[in-house]
Write an enzyme that holds these catalytic residues in place. Structure first.
Site, PDB file in Angstrom:
ATOM      1  CG  HIS A  18      12.658  32.426  36.338  1.00 13.43           C
ATOM      2  ND1 HIS A  18      10.799  31.737  35.672  1.00 13.43           N
ATOM      3  CD2 HIS A  18      12.283  32.974  34.678  1.00 13.43           C
ATOM      4  CE1 HIS A  18      10.549  32.540  34.766  1.00 13.43           C
ATOM      5  NE2 HIS A  18      11.488  33.069  34.223  1.00 13.43           N
ATOM      6  CE  LYS A  42       3.368  37.151  27.150  1.00 15.68           C
ATOM      7  NZ  LYS A  42       4.580  36.675  27.659  1.00 15.68           N
ATOM      8  NE  ARG A  91      14.518  30.386  26.880  1.00 19.09           N
ATOM      9  CZ  ARG A  91      13.088  30.321  26.845  1.00 19.09           C
ATOM     10  NH1 ARG A  91      12.509  29.600  27.969  1.00 19.09           N
ATOM     11  NH2 ARG A  91      12.756  31.500  26.670  1.00 19.09           N
ATOM     12  CB  SER A 129       6.691  29.618  32.280  1.00 21.11           C
ATOM     13  OG  SER A 129       7.492  30.152  33.182  1.00 21.11           O
TER      14      SER A 129
HETATM   15  O1  PNS Z   1       9.023  36.981  30.745  1.00 18.47           O
HETATM   16  P1  PNS Z   1       8.521  37.920  29.183  1.00 18.47           P
HETATM   17  O2  PNS Z   1       6.976  37.609  29.487  1.00 18.47           O
HETATM   18  O3  PNS Z   1       9.704  37.040  28.373  1.00 18.47           O
HETATM   19  O4  PNS Z   1       8.976  38.818  29.562  1.00 18.47           O
HETATM   20  C1  PNS Z   1       9.318  40.137  29.050  1.00 18.47           C
HETATM   21  C2  PNS Z   1       9.168  41.469  29.696  1.00 18.47           C
HETATM   22  C3  PNS Z   1       8.646  42.132  30.771  1.00 18.47           C
HETATM   23  C4  PNS Z   1      10.964  41.566  30.137  1.00 18.47           C
HETATM   24  C5  PNS Z   1       8.847  42.769  28.492  1.00 18.47           C
HETATM   25  O5  PNS Z   1       7.623  42.440  28.407  1.00 18.47           O
HETATM   26  C6  PNS Z   1       8.511  43.829  29.114  1.00 18.47           C
HETATM   27  O6  PNS Z   1       9.687  44.598  29.518  1.00 18.47           O
HETATM   28  N1  PNS Z   1       6.991  44.636  29.550  1.00 18.47           N
HETATM   29  C7  PNS Z   1       6.902  46.224  29.671  1.00 18.47           C
HETATM   30  C8  PNS Z   1       6.956  46.815  29.215  1.00 18.47           C
HETATM   31  C9  PNS Z   1       8.022  46.986  28.261  1.00 18.47           C
HETATM   32  O7  PNS Z   1       8.735  48.215  28.886  1.00 18.47           O
HETATM   33  N2  PNS Z   1       8.191  46.978  27.062  1.00 18.47           N
HETATM   34  C10 PNS Z   1       9.241  47.225  26.224  1.00 18.47           C
HETATM   35  C11 PNS Z   1       9.654  48.407  25.645  1.00 18.47           C
HETATM   36  S1  PNS Z   1       8.424  48.953  24.245  1.00 18.47           S
END
Ligand code: PNS
Length: 163
Positions: A18, A42, A91, A129
């Protein structure tokens, strides 16, 4: 110009992968806003406050980094912050499907906000993570994969004598 990128994620906990993306993002954007998702779906290991503290300590001195939290749609948070881009690290190919879907749905909501992907540094290609938490739980040495504050917090939280 003030080009702002949002770098969203769970950061449970922040990893060196990150931090690499944040540093490289700062070369492309004037400001990077690291945004921790408060995700009720989560069950995180660390509270939002703990994740924020780890990010705060590890981003010190990196440059124009702001930390924030959000719930709801990412694009709404990005628009609220006047961001021009959503920054994500990629990745292996296995990340692609999800990232592609996420980028397209975000674009369908707000076309003016671009998703920008940085290929992860080779050193961090196998880290996430989740895998770091699992490795630490089972006695793996993850000290080279996370910043020192995250290592300390993992040790504390998971009661790990080996770290
Ligand atoms: O580190 P992660 O868990 O891979 O991050 C995922 C994240 C936070 C980028 C994604 O879950 C997110 O943007 N969530 C907020 C809700 C949202 O806008 N989702 C996408 C459209 S439904």
């Amino acid at each position: 110009m003030n080009r702002i990128a949002i770098y969203p994620g769970s950061f449970d906990p922040v990893t060196n992968g990150h931090l690499d993306i944040i540093k490289r993002g700062l070369r492309l954007f004037d400001k990077v806003i690291v945004a921790i998702l408060k995700n009720p779906e989560k069950i995180p290991l660390f509270t939002v406050e703990e994740r924020m503290e780890m990010l705060e300590v590890s981003c010190k001195g990196l440059g124009n980094v702001e930390l924030g939290t959000f719930d709801g749609l990412l694009v709404d948070f990005a628009a609220q912050k006047d961001a021009v881009a959503i920054l994500r690290g990629m990745r292996a190919v296995s990340d692609f499907d999800y990232e592609f879907q996420l980028a397209l749905i975000n674009r369908s909501f707000k076309r003016e906000i671009e998703s920008v992907f940085l290929m992860t540094g080779l050193r961090w290609i196998f880290t996430s993570s989740s895998i770091i938490k699992e490795a630490a739980r089972f006695g793996g040495d993850i000290t080279a994969m996370v910043p020192p504050i995250a290592c300390e917090k993992l040790k504390e939280k998971l009661k790990l004598p080996h770290l």
